[in-house]
Design an enzyme around this catalytic site. Structure first.
Site, PDB file in Angstrom:
ATOM      1  N   ASP A  47       0.824  -1.203   0.000  1.00 51.16           N
ATOM      2  CA  ASP A  47       0.000   0.000   0.000  1.00 51.16           C
ATOM      3  C   ASP A  47       0.861   1.258   0.000  1.00 51.16           C
ATOM      4  O   ASP A  47       0.589   2.204  -0.731  1.00 51.16           O
ATOM      5  CB  ASP A  47      -0.873   0.001   1.259  1.00 51.16           C
ATOM      6  CG  ASP A  47      -2.316  -0.269   0.910  1.00 51.16           C
ATOM      7  OD1 ASP A  47      -2.572  -0.717  -0.228  1.00 51.16           O
ATOM      8  OD2 ASP A  47      -3.172  -0.020   1.770  1.00 51.16           O
ATOM      9  N   LYS A 126      -5.255 -13.665  -8.807  1.00 49.41           N
ATOM     10  CA  LYS A 126      -3.980 -13.004  -9.077  1.00 49.41           C
ATOM     11  C   LYS A 126      -3.031 -13.455  -7.973  1.00 49.41           C
ATOM     12  O   LYS A 126      -3.161 -13.059  -6.817  1.00 49.41           O
ATOM     13  CB  LYS A 126      -4.149 -11.489  -9.065  1.00 49.41           C
ATOM     14  CG  LYS A 126      -2.879 -10.744  -9.414  1.00 49.41           C
ATOM     15  CD  LYS A 126      -3.195  -9.282  -9.651  1.00 49.41           C
ATOM     16  CE  LYS A 126      -2.009  -8.427 -10.025  1.00 49.41           C
ATOM     17  NZ  LYS A 126      -0.741  -8.725  -9.448  1.00 49.41           N
ATOM     18  N   GLU A 181       3.511 -17.846 -11.880  1.00 52.69           N
ATOM     19  CA  GLU A 181       3.959 -17.172 -10.668  1.00 52.69           C
ATOM     20  C   GLU A 181       4.678 -18.152  -9.744  1.00 52.69           C
ATOM     21  O   GLU A 181       4.187 -19.250  -9.500  1.00 52.69           O
ATOM     22  CB  GLU A 181       2.717 -16.595  -9.970  1.00 52.69           C
ATOM     23  CG  GLU A 181       2.981 -15.416  -9.114  1.00 52.69           C
ATOM     24  CD  GLU A 181       3.081 -14.078  -9.860  1.00 52.69           C
ATOM     25  OE1 GLU A 181       3.163 -14.055 -11.104  1.00 52.69           O
ATOM     26  OE2 GLU A 181       3.110 -13.047  -9.166  1.00 52.69           O
ATOM     27  N   LYS A 308      -9.575 -11.890 -17.920  1.00 58.01           N
ATOM     28  CA  LYS A 308      -9.000 -11.852 -19.265  1.00 58.01           C
ATOM     29  C   LYS A 308     -10.071 -12.152 -20.295  1.00 58.01           C
ATOM     30  O   LYS A 308     -10.942 -12.991 -20.051  1.00 58.01           O
ATOM     31  CB  LYS A 308      -7.915 -12.943 -19.414  1.00 58.01           C
ATOM     32  CG  LYS A 308      -6.798 -12.863 -18.405  1.00 58.01           C
ATOM     33  CD  LYS A 308      -5.879 -14.076 -18.472  1.00 58.01           C
ATOM     34  CE  LYS A 308      -4.789 -13.934 -17.400  1.00 58.01           C
ATOM     35  NZ  LYS A 308      -3.919 -15.090 -17.277  1.00 58.01           N
ATOM     36  N   CYS A 442      -1.543 -22.660  32.196  1.00 56.13           N
ATOM     37  CA  CYS A 442      -1.486 -22.596  33.655  1.00 56.13           C
ATOM     38  C   CYS A 442      -1.723 -24.012  34.177  1.00 56.13           C
ATOM     39  O   CYS A 442      -2.620 -24.701  33.688  1.00 56.13           O
ATOM     40  CB  CYS A 442      -2.576 -21.651  34.164  1.00 56.13           C
ATOM     41  SG  CYS A 442      -2.722 -21.701  35.966  1.00 56.13           S
TER      42      CYS A 442
HETATM   43  S1  IVH Z   1      -1.597 -12.723 -16.779  1.00 63.61           S
HETATM   44  C1  IVH Z   1       0.680  -9.900 -20.012  1.00 63.61           C
HETATM   45  N1  IVH Z   1      -2.589 -14.041 -14.794  1.00 63.61           N
HETATM   46  O1  IVH Z   1       0.454 -10.213 -11.933  1.00 63.61           O
HETATM   47  C2  IVH Z   1       0.598 -10.108 -18.569  1.00 63.61           C
HETATM   48  N2  IVH Z   1      -0.801 -12.543 -14.348  1.00 63.61           N
HETATM   49  O2  IVH Z   1       0.496  -7.279 -11.846  1.00 63.61           O
HETATM   50  C3  IVH Z   1      -0.263 -11.268 -18.335  1.00 63.61           C
HETATM   51  N3  IVH Z   1      -0.113 -12.509 -12.007  1.00 63.61           N
HETATM   52  O3  IVH Z   1       3.141  -9.792 -14.069  1.00 63.61           O
HETATM   53  C4  IVH Z   1      -0.245 -11.662 -16.943  1.00 63.61           C
HETATM   54  N4  IVH Z   1      -1.523 -14.016 -11.295  1.00 63.61           N
HETATM   55  O4  IVH Z   1       3.181 -11.780 -12.464  1.00 63.61           O
HETATM   56  C5  IVH Z   1      -1.672 -13.142 -15.177  1.00 63.61           C
HETATM   57  N5  IVH Z   1      -3.561 -15.320 -13.165  1.00 63.61           N
HETATM   58  C6  IVH Z   1      -2.646 -14.423 -13.530  1.00 63.61           C
HETATM   59  C7  IVH Z   1      -1.743 -13.845 -12.620  1.00 63.61           C
HETATM   60  C8  IVH Z   1      -0.837 -12.900 -13.065  1.00 63.61           C
HETATM   61  C9  IVH Z   1      -0.537 -13.221 -10.963  1.00 63.61           C
HETATM   62  C10 IVH Z   1       0.970 -11.517 -11.925  1.00 63.61           C
HETATM   63  C11 IVH Z   1       1.946 -11.573 -13.056  1.00 63.61           C
HETATM   64  C12 IVH Z   1       1.918 -10.202 -13.660  1.00 63.61           C
HETATM   65  C13 IVH Z   1       1.428  -9.389 -12.520  1.00 63.61           C
HETATM   66  C14 IVH Z   1       0.831  -8.065 -12.945  1.00 63.61           C
END
Ligand code: IVH
Length: 701
Positions: A47, A126, A181, A308, A442
């Site tokens: 943050d 994420k 990741e 996405k 205790c």
């Molecule tokens: S897709 C073109 N999917 O978040 C970039 N990224 O803040 C496509 N991340 O650099 C990334 N979980 O390291 C994608 N399910 C997920 C993800 C993910 C974590 C990370 C990744 C990215 C960062 C961006």
């Protein structure tokens, strides 16, 4: 309750007054990013870093002529890191939204750009770790590369063999690049901290920084395990002669992820937050809510949800910006970890005599609440983490869970930190401490906190002994008339009349209230015992499952696991607690206290006590359904406390819950039912009035 996704969480910004403040902020952000994306030892929490970068952005918007070339804005990884292995395709970042409105705006913008509706959205967690590119040639794992500055990264192939989820060989001899990741699960983090503690007496600040440090470490004398989750795959040139490259360019993202999993690489598919495909933005939102709700229960960290466009053609048409793809967005969840200062450690004695340390912290805001205290688990844990007074510490809080201190931020130490003093005698009663187990206790056990235990047992949701105030319990204890709550049932009128401020009327009232408590349901009597880890609703489930106290006492840990919410960790604790409570239970039985659950057929050795499964009894109306009651109960339910409504739900076969999710089967809406009703409405959950509900469960009142 977790309404996180509805709460806008865009962090405020650090206001920069002048050019000097701007330059200092750029320097701080660049340094922080370098350590964050490097060895993971950033001095700022997420943050604080976000606020700083927003402040820099705001200053640059107002002073475009002063923008420094080193500024982190608009750059992958804040422009902090680089490497020498070029990426086949740039490894970009993601743009962020913070609330449903932001998500809708982004989706509408994307659809405008495409000139058509997006009919398939992929929704994934994420993952809060480090992006990595994984290269497989002819099915063999050959290289690991960090994201670096997005154009080139660092070769970290030395980590091959230490990453769970990345097999050395795929199930097919394909040449492909998997992106995903790298992170540490909670268990891996605990293990890594213990190893580092044993090695140099320090620890990692949090799983993410532990993963970052571990991935780059080459000459550590100890090895720590990492975990990988894939979130994408692309052709790796020079490829083979197969049509794989074409497939990766044309298949929907979700199908590619199925393929990645089929090759043997870990994806989120096996987790409670698996990627799903949603057809509409409201469906996307519903899945976001589910993932946000699951967050606190996951064994790994997530910091948002990635949405996405699933179809390859939509992605190709949308294309990329300089920093991020236009076909994907990160829906950020509020930060659940912050850095603050450990001011003091208090030692509190719980109802069962457990002596638990609690951290007093410099107040810090996490996910909408100000945290001043956090749990430190136990003494061994303090030693294991090497915590000291005055340390900067990472503090974690998500959803309903109790805030906890995760670890000291060792690189922020000044040398002024002091050791934490451990108590030598019970801080409540001065008796000795049993340090034989990790959880100190205790030696007097529950007797140490008799007042608290008896007050709890007599409470409204347990035995509900009206008129028995805590001060009265203290008097009874002081007079030696009781030592535990079972003794309440044998206290005599003569004894009561010897107490100060106790007249004949009060004594008779109290005796009548105690008499009424003798016939409370098993679930309430069981709850009154205060078995660790079993509150009101768990007590109800146990009572419904077994029907009698005798059956509960005869249950093994294995038998107990049939109860919803009792897992492999809790089951043996319950068995152990019941063994310890056996003399108290025997006393209650001798005092004629009811030990059966109304309406439940007692369990046999082979089976369940549940009315639903016991044979001829008809299926109860709420069988297997998660039911939420909200607002002020009216009409036929007006007299019931919320606990009694929940009891009713569970007698009718349902599971009482306090939060609405896609899994909720029914919402009982009382007067002024607010956000939960609105959420149920959004999710299409069936909503009934108090009258309708009363009619539905009439047979179970
Ligand atoms: S897709 C073109 N999917 O978040 C970039 N990224 O803040 C496509 N991340 O650099 C990334 N979980 O390291 C994608 N399910 C997920 C993800 C993910 C974590 C990370 C990744 C990215 C960062 C961006």
């Amino acid at each position: 309750m977790n309404d996180a996704p509805a709460t806008p969480v865009a962090p405020a910004l650090t206001v920069l007054a002048d050019e000097a403040a701007y330059a200092a902020a750029v320097q701080l952000a660049v340094d922080a990013a370098a350590t964050y994306y490097g060895d993971g030892t950033s001095p700022l929490d997420d943050d604080a870093y976000d606020r700083l970068v927003r402040g820099i952005e705001a200053y640059e918007a107002g002073h475009p002529d002063q923008v420094l070339p080193g500024s982190p804005t608009g750059k992958v990884a804040g422009g902090a890191v680089t490497g020498d292995v070029p990426h086949t395709v740039p490894m970009l970042s993601l743009d962020n939204v913070f609330d449903p409105a932001g998500l809708e705006r982004w989706a509408a913008g994307l659809e405008r750009r495409l000139g058509r509706e997006v009919t398939a959205w992929s929704v994934e967690p994420k993952l809060d770790g480090l992006a990595i590119s994984v290269r497989y040639r002819r099915g063999r794992l050959v290289q690991l590369v960090t994201r670096g500055d997005g154009a080139a990264g660092e070769d970290v192939s030395h980590a091959i063999g230490t990453v769970v989820g990345l097999p050395g060989t795929l199930t097919e001899p394909v040449t492909v690049e998997i992106r995903g990741e790298v992170m540490m699960t909670a268990a891996q983090f605990a293990d890594a901290c213990a190893k580092r503690q044993a090695h140099d007496g320090t620890t990692f600040a949090n799983p993410r920084s532990a993963a970052a440090g571990t991935l780059r470490a080459q000459d550590r004398p100890y090895a720590c395990e990492l975990t990988f989750f894939g979130y994408g795959a692309l052709p790796l040139p020079p490829g083979d002669a197969s049509d794989l490259a074409d497939r990766l360019r044309t298949l929907p993202h979700s199908r590619i992820m199925d393929q990645v999993a089929a090759w043997g690489v870990q994806t989120t598919a096996a987790t409670p937050v698996a990627g799903v495909v949603a057809a509409t933005v409201p469906e996307v939102q519903a899945r976001i809510t589910e993932i946000a709700e699951a967050r606190a229960t996951l064994p790994f960290g997530i910091d948002g949800i990635v949405v996405k466009a699933d179809l390859a053609d939509d992605q190709a048409r949308a294309g990329f910006g300089s920093r991020a793809p236009r076909w994907a967005i990160a829906y950020k969840l509020p930060a659940v970890e912050k850095i603050t200062k450990l001011i003091a450690v208090e030692w509190n004695v719980g109802r069962t005599g457990i002596i638990a340390p609690r951290a007093e912290l410099k107040p810090v805001e996490i996910d909408g609440s100000v945290i001043t205290y956090a749990t430190l688990h136990n003494a061994a844990d303090i030693t294991r983490r090497g915590l000291m007074l005055g340390d900067h510490v990472t503090v974690y809080k998500a959803g309903d869970i109790i805030p906890r201190v995760e670890a000291p931020v060792v690189h922020l130490r000044t040398g002024d930190e002091q050791p934490i003093a451990f108590p030598e005698v019970c801080p409540n009663c001065g008796a000795a401490i049993d340090t034989g187990q990790e959880r100190w206790r205790c030696v007097r056990g529950r007797a140490c906190r008799a007042l608290a235990s008896i007050t709890y047992a007599a409470g409204r949701d347990q035995l509900d002994i009206e008129t028995l105030a805590t001060s009265r319990i203290q008097q009874l204890l002081d007079a030696g008339f009781i030592t535990d709550f079972a003794d309440l049932f044998t206290v005599t009128r003569e004894q009561l009349l010897t107490l100060e401020r106790m007249g004949a009327t009060s004594a008779d009232k109290l005796l009548a209230a105690v008499e009424a408590a003798r016939s409370r349901s098993l679930s309430r009597v069981f709850c009154a015992l205060g078995v660790r880890g079993t509150g009101r609703s768990m007590s109800r489930r146990i009572a419904r499952r077994f029907g009698t106290m005798e059956a509960i006492l005869a249950a093994t840990a294995e038998d107990l696991r049939a109860v919803d919410g009792i897992g492999p960790e809790k089951a043996p604790v319950v068995v152990e607690e019941l063994a310890e409570l056996r003399p108290l239970i025997d006393k209650l039985v001798a005092a004629g206290v009811n030990m059966t659950e109304p309406g439940v057929v007692p369990a046999t050795a082979s089976g369940t006590a549940d009315g639903a499964a016991a044979g001829p009894v008809a299926e109860p109306p709420l069988a297997g359904m998660s039911v939420v009651a909200t607002g002020t109960m009216t009409g036929p339910l007006a007299e019931l406390s919320r606990n009694q409504v929940n009891e009713l739900i569970e007698r009718a076969g349902g599971k009482a819950s306090s939060s609405v999710s896609a899994r909720t089967g029914l919402l009982v809406a009382g007067e002024k039912a607010g956000s939960k009703r609105a959420k149920a409405d959004d999710l299409g959950v069936r909503i009934v009035t108090c009258e309708e509900f009363a009619a539905l469960v009439a047979d179970f009142r």
